[in-house]
Design a protein around this motif. Structure first.
Motif, PDB file in Angstrom:
ATOM      1  N   VAL A  21      25.996  38.174  10.503  1.00 49.90           N
ATOM      2  CA  VAL A  21      26.381  39.271  11.396  1.00 49.90           C
ATOM      3  C   VAL A  21      27.350  40.218  10.689  1.00 49.90           C
ATOM      4  N   GLY A  22      28.313  39.639   9.971  1.00 45.91           N
ATOM      5  CA  GLY A  22      29.274  40.474   9.254  1.00 45.91           C
ATOM      6  C   GLY A  22      28.624  41.362   8.210  1.00 45.91           C
ATOM      7  N   HIS A  23      27.704  40.798   7.429  1.00 44.29           N
ATOM      8  CA  HIS A  23      26.994  41.601   6.434  1.00 44.29           C
ATOM      9  C   HIS A  23      26.187  42.713   7.086  1.00 44.29           C
ATOM     10  N   THR A  24      25.538  42.388   8.200  1.00 46.99           N
ATOM     11  CA  THR A  24      24.712  43.386   8.880  1.00 46.99           C
ATOM     12  C   THR A  24      25.553  44.545   9.406  1.00 46.99           C
ATOM     13  N   LEU A  25      26.684  44.231   9.997  1.00 49.46           N
ATOM     14  CA  LEU A  25      27.524  45.271  10.584  1.00 49.46           C
ATOM     15  C   LEU A  25      28.264  46.079   9.528  1.00 49.46           C
ATOM     16  N   MET A  26      28.644  45.429   8.425  1.00 50.88           N
ATOM     17  CA  MET A  26      29.498  46.096   7.445  1.00 50.88           C
ATOM     18  C   MET A  26      28.725  46.838   6.357  1.00 50.88           C
ATOM     19  N   ALA A  27      27.481  46.444   6.087  1.00 50.12           N
ATOM     20  CA  ALA A  27      26.725  47.075   5.002  1.00 50.12           C
ATOM     21  C   ALA A  27      26.337  48.500   5.364  1.00 50.12           C
ATOM     22  N   GLY A  76      21.239  44.086  -8.494  1.00 49.78           N
ATOM     23  CA  GLY A  76      22.611  43.604  -8.532  1.00 49.78           C
ATOM     24  C   GLY A  76      23.021  42.862  -7.284  1.00 49.78           C
ATOM     25  N   VAL A  77      22.517  43.308  -6.135  1.00 47.98           N
ATOM     26  CA  VAL A  77      22.870  42.669  -4.867  1.00 47.98           C
ATOM     27  C   VAL A  77      22.011  41.428  -4.601  1.00 47.98           C
ATOM     28  N   SER A  78      20.842  41.344  -5.218  1.00 49.41           N
ATOM     29  CA  SER A  78      19.825  40.342  -4.893  1.00 49.41           C
ATOM     30  C   SER A  78      20.363  38.919  -4.791  1.00 49.41           C
ATOM     31  N   ILE A  79      21.165  38.487  -5.746  1.00 44.42           N
ATOM     32  CA  ILE A  79      21.654  37.096  -5.728  1.00 44.42           C
ATOM     33  C   ILE A  79      23.175  37.042  -5.650  1.00 44.42           C
ATOM     34  N   GLN A  80      23.766  38.133  -5.195  1.00 45.68           N
ATOM     35  CA  GLN A  80      25.220  38.202  -5.129  1.00 45.68           C
ATOM     36  C   GLN A  80      25.812  37.085  -4.271  1.00 45.68           C
ATOM     37  N   LEU A  81      25.109  36.731  -3.203  1.00 43.89           N
ATOM     38  CA  LEU A  81      25.649  35.743  -2.282  1.00 43.89           C
ATOM     39  C   LEU A  81      25.620  34.318  -2.837  1.00 43.89           C
ATOM     40  N   LEU A  82      25.033  34.111  -4.020  1.00 43.03           N
ATOM     41  CA  LEU A  82      25.026  32.769  -4.607  1.00 43.03           C
ATOM     42  C   LEU A  82      26.401  32.339  -5.096  1.00 43.03           C
ATOM     43  N   HIS A 106      18.668  36.362   4.573  1.00 37.71           N
ATOM     44  CA  HIS A 106      19.081  37.555   5.310  1.00 37.71           C
ATOM     45  C   HIS A 106      19.353  38.728   4.367  1.00 37.71           C
ATOM     46  N   ILE A 107      19.638  38.448   3.093  1.00 40.40           N
ATOM     47  CA  ILE A 107      19.918  39.537   2.156  1.00 40.40           C
ATOM     48  C   ILE A 107      18.659  40.352   1.826  1.00 40.40           C
ATOM     49  N   PRO A 108      17.510  39.736   1.482  1.00 40.76           N
ATOM     50  CA  PRO A 108      16.308  40.557   1.286  1.00 40.76           C
ATOM     51  C   PRO A 108      15.954  41.372   2.523  1.00 40.76           C
ATOM     52  N   ALA A 109      16.123  40.768   3.707  1.00 42.98           N
ATOM     53  CA  ALA A 109      15.828  41.505   4.942  1.00 42.98           C
ATOM     54  C   ALA A 109      16.771  42.687   5.091  1.00 42.98           C
ATOM     55  N   LEU A 110      18.035  42.480   4.796  1.00 43.77           N
ATOM     56  CA  LEU A 110      19.036  43.543   4.945  1.00 43.77           C
ATOM     57  C   LEU A 110      18.790  44.680   3.955  1.00 43.77           C
ATOM     58  N   LEU A 111      18.534  44.325   2.701  1.00 44.41           N
ATOM     59  CA  LEU A 111      18.256  45.343   1.687  1.00 44.41           C
ATOM     60  C   LEU A 111      16.980  46.119   2.014  1.00 44.41           C
ATOM     61  N   GLY A 112      15.939  45.390   2.387  1.00 42.72           N
ATOM     62  CA  GLY A 112      14.678  46.049   2.705  1.00 42.72           C
ATOM     63  C   GLY A 112      14.811  47.004   3.872  1.00 42.72           C
ATOM     64  N   MET A 113      15.533  46.581   4.896  1.00 43.71           N
ATOM     65  CA  MET A 113      15.726  47.444   6.057  1.00 43.71           C
ATOM     66  C   MET A 113      16.482  48.716   5.680  1.00 43.71           C
ATOM     67  N   PHE A 151      15.138  52.677   5.973  1.00 44.45           N
ATOM     68  CA  PHE A 151      15.867  53.686   6.742  1.00 44.45           C
ATOM     69  C   PHE A 151      16.331  54.836   5.844  1.00 44.45           C
ATOM     70  N   ASP A 152      16.767  54.507   4.636  1.00 45.32           N
ATOM     71  CA  ASP A 152      17.234  55.556   3.729  1.00 45.32           C
ATOM     72  C   ASP A 152      16.095  56.482   3.316  1.00 45.32           C
ATOM     73  N   TYR A 153      14.930  55.896   3.026  1.00 42.75           N
ATOM     74  CA  TYR A 153      13.812  56.710   2.563  1.00 42.75           C
ATOM     75  C   TYR A 153      13.198  57.566   3.675  1.00 42.75           C
ATOM     76  N   VAL A 154      13.368  57.145   4.931  1.00 42.90           N
ATOM     77  CA  VAL A 154      12.843  57.974   6.024  1.00 42.90           C
ATOM     78  C   VAL A 154      13.892  58.950   6.538  1.00 42.90           C
ATOM     79  N   GLY A 155      15.037  58.999   5.854  1.00 44.38           N
ATOM     80  CA  GLY A 155      16.053  59.979   6.204  1.00 44.38           C
ATOM     81  C   GLY A 155      16.992  59.576   7.315  1.00 44.38           C
ATOM     82  N   LEU A 156      17.148  58.263   7.550  1.00 45.50           N
ATOM     83  CA  LEU A 156      18.062  57.777   8.581  1.00 45.50           C
ATOM     84  C   LEU A 156      19.080  56.806   7.978  1.00 45.50           C
TER      85      LEU A 156
END
Length: 440
Positions: free
Chosen positions: A39-45, A140-146, A313-320, A324-329
């Protein structure tokens, strides 16, 4: 069925198959801490694209007033606390340290192999389709949480030492000694130019929740005393921030003069003591809640795939964020129009995505992995020690890889991790109990 088995069962079956001796509070704390991280990663990223550059940032950078929220969402010390509390009872002096550690690393690293395989394939494709300055931040972010896994295994490796904590006096002096050591390191690295690298000695901070986990398991700290300690540490931590030079954010953010997380600081040490003490005080209430069949079912199911929840949750977060960035949001500027609505939408998407990944992939965490599962060293001795040392080396490489991700030196660290794990597994072969390990 036992709690944590791969198949979903209904709440009544889970309740009926839970041993009466099981400490449900530990399971609640473990899964609760990981849910807090997600939840923290989702809200803060936050992220945005500027001229084909992917800027992966943190809400705390743009809104410093929110940094105090990290005192709520930085709950990883509780996972260390729960892990040692759950594990120390299985350690017996005079037994094989390497075997004990191998048993835990088998479960912990099993889903990591799948995770690394996914990112290796994904980055091979993304390297062709994404601009360089979008690809590199993602890698760089892919395995940061390890980082957590490396630090956690190193803490578990100290179980022969931490298991010697058998009295309240020993517990207090052990925690105080580590806390004062961290304070001394901070004084030196702050006062003396060129000594910033000394701060990595403060990785011993992760022994503190381990010590308190042992103390909890052995009933060395009463709820009343734990509440007193927790409240006292709240005051001390606030004083450290008020007087300086510590900043309130307990996670790494841009332009932070003195980091609290990597390398760890005295503020993080105090935060670990505070969290663990307060949760010990709250254990009776946690246990009462966990007696509810539906609540306990959620906890049991969550713990059956805890590493899956944490990793994927990290691949899901990055992908999302990329979509959103590529569609301009982009969700980047907290003062921008629609930021709150976008935050709610992304949180709901993450709940759905992480839930789907959990259901789909949790079996991989519970299914034995050929060539990895089954390692065993029957007796203490040279072979056992070598296995333990190799697993510690793998943990150190895992911790180091988080600084780069799957690029540059991070690839070297991951390779070193895999070599050390393979070597440990090759040495961890079953031997008759009446044969010495040396010379085999």
């Amino acid at each position: 069925m036992t709690v944590g088995a791969p198949a979903f069962r209904n709440p009544a079956e889970v309740e009926a198959n839970t041993p009466v001796t099981r400490d449900r509070a530990i399971d609640v704390i473990r899964i609760g801490s990981l849910v807090g991280v997600v939840v923290g990663h989702t809200l803060m990223a936050t992220s945005t694209l500027r001229n084909d550059v992917f800027i992966w940032s943190n809400l705390l950078t743009a809104a410093p007033a929110l940094q105090a929220l990290t005192w709520i969402f930085q709950v990883m010390p509780l996972f260390f606390f729960a892990g040692m509390a759950a594990s120390v009872g299985s350690w017996s002096p005079g037994t094989s340290w390497g075997n004990w550690l191998m048993h835990r690393c088998t479960r912990l690293y099993r889903p990591v192999f799948y995770y690394l395989a996914f990112w290796t394939a994904a980055l091979a494709v993304l390297g062709w389709v994404l601009p360089r300055h979008v690809y590199e931040p993602v890698a760089g972010v892919s395995i940061q949480l390890l980082w957590f896994l490396g630090a956690y295994v190193l803490m578990l490796a100290t179980v022969p030492l931490l298991a010697r904590i058998t009295t309240a006096r020993c517990l207090v002096w052990s925690v105080v000694a580590v806390y004062l050591f961290i304070a001394l390191v901070d004084v030196v690295r702050i006062a003396m130019a060129g000594c910033s690298a000394l701060g990595y000695a403060n990785l011993v901070v992760w022994l503190i929740p381990g010590m308190l986990g042992v103390g909890y398991r052995r009933g060395l700290l009463s709820g009343r005393n734990a509440l007193t300690v927790g409240l006292a540490m709240v005051a001390i931590n606030l004083a450290l921030v008020w007087l300086g030079p510590y900043e309130p954010s307990l996670v790494g953010i841009e332009n932070q003069t003195l980091t609290n997380m990597l390398p760890p600081s005295l503020l993080l040490a105090g935060h670990a003591i505070m969290l663990c003490a307060l949760v010990i005080a709250a254990v009776p209430a946690i246990r009462r809640w966990a007696r509810r069949p539906r609540a306990w079912w959620l906890v049991a199911v969550g713990n059956s795939g805890a590493m899956t929840l944490y990793l994927w949750h990290i691949p899901a977060l990055l992908g999302m964020h990329l979509v959103f960035d590529y569609v301009g949001l982009p969700r980047y500027n907290p003062g921008g129009p629609g930021f709150v609505a976008l935050s709610v939408i992304q949180l709901l998407i993450m709940v759905a995505a992480v839930s789907a990944l959990f259901v789909l992939l949790r079996r991989l965490e519970n299914r034995p992995l050929p060539l990895w599962d089954g390692g065993f060293v029957a007796d203490p001795g040279c072979r056992s020690g070598a296995v333990g040392v190799l697993l510690c080396a793998a943990a150190g490489a895992t911790l180091g890889s988080a600084g780069w991700g799957l690029k540059d030196q991070g690839i070297v660290c991951v390779a070193a991790m895999l070599v050390a794990l393979a070597a440990a597994r090759l040495l961890a072969v079953q031997r008759p109990a009446n044969r010495a390990n040396c010379g085999q």
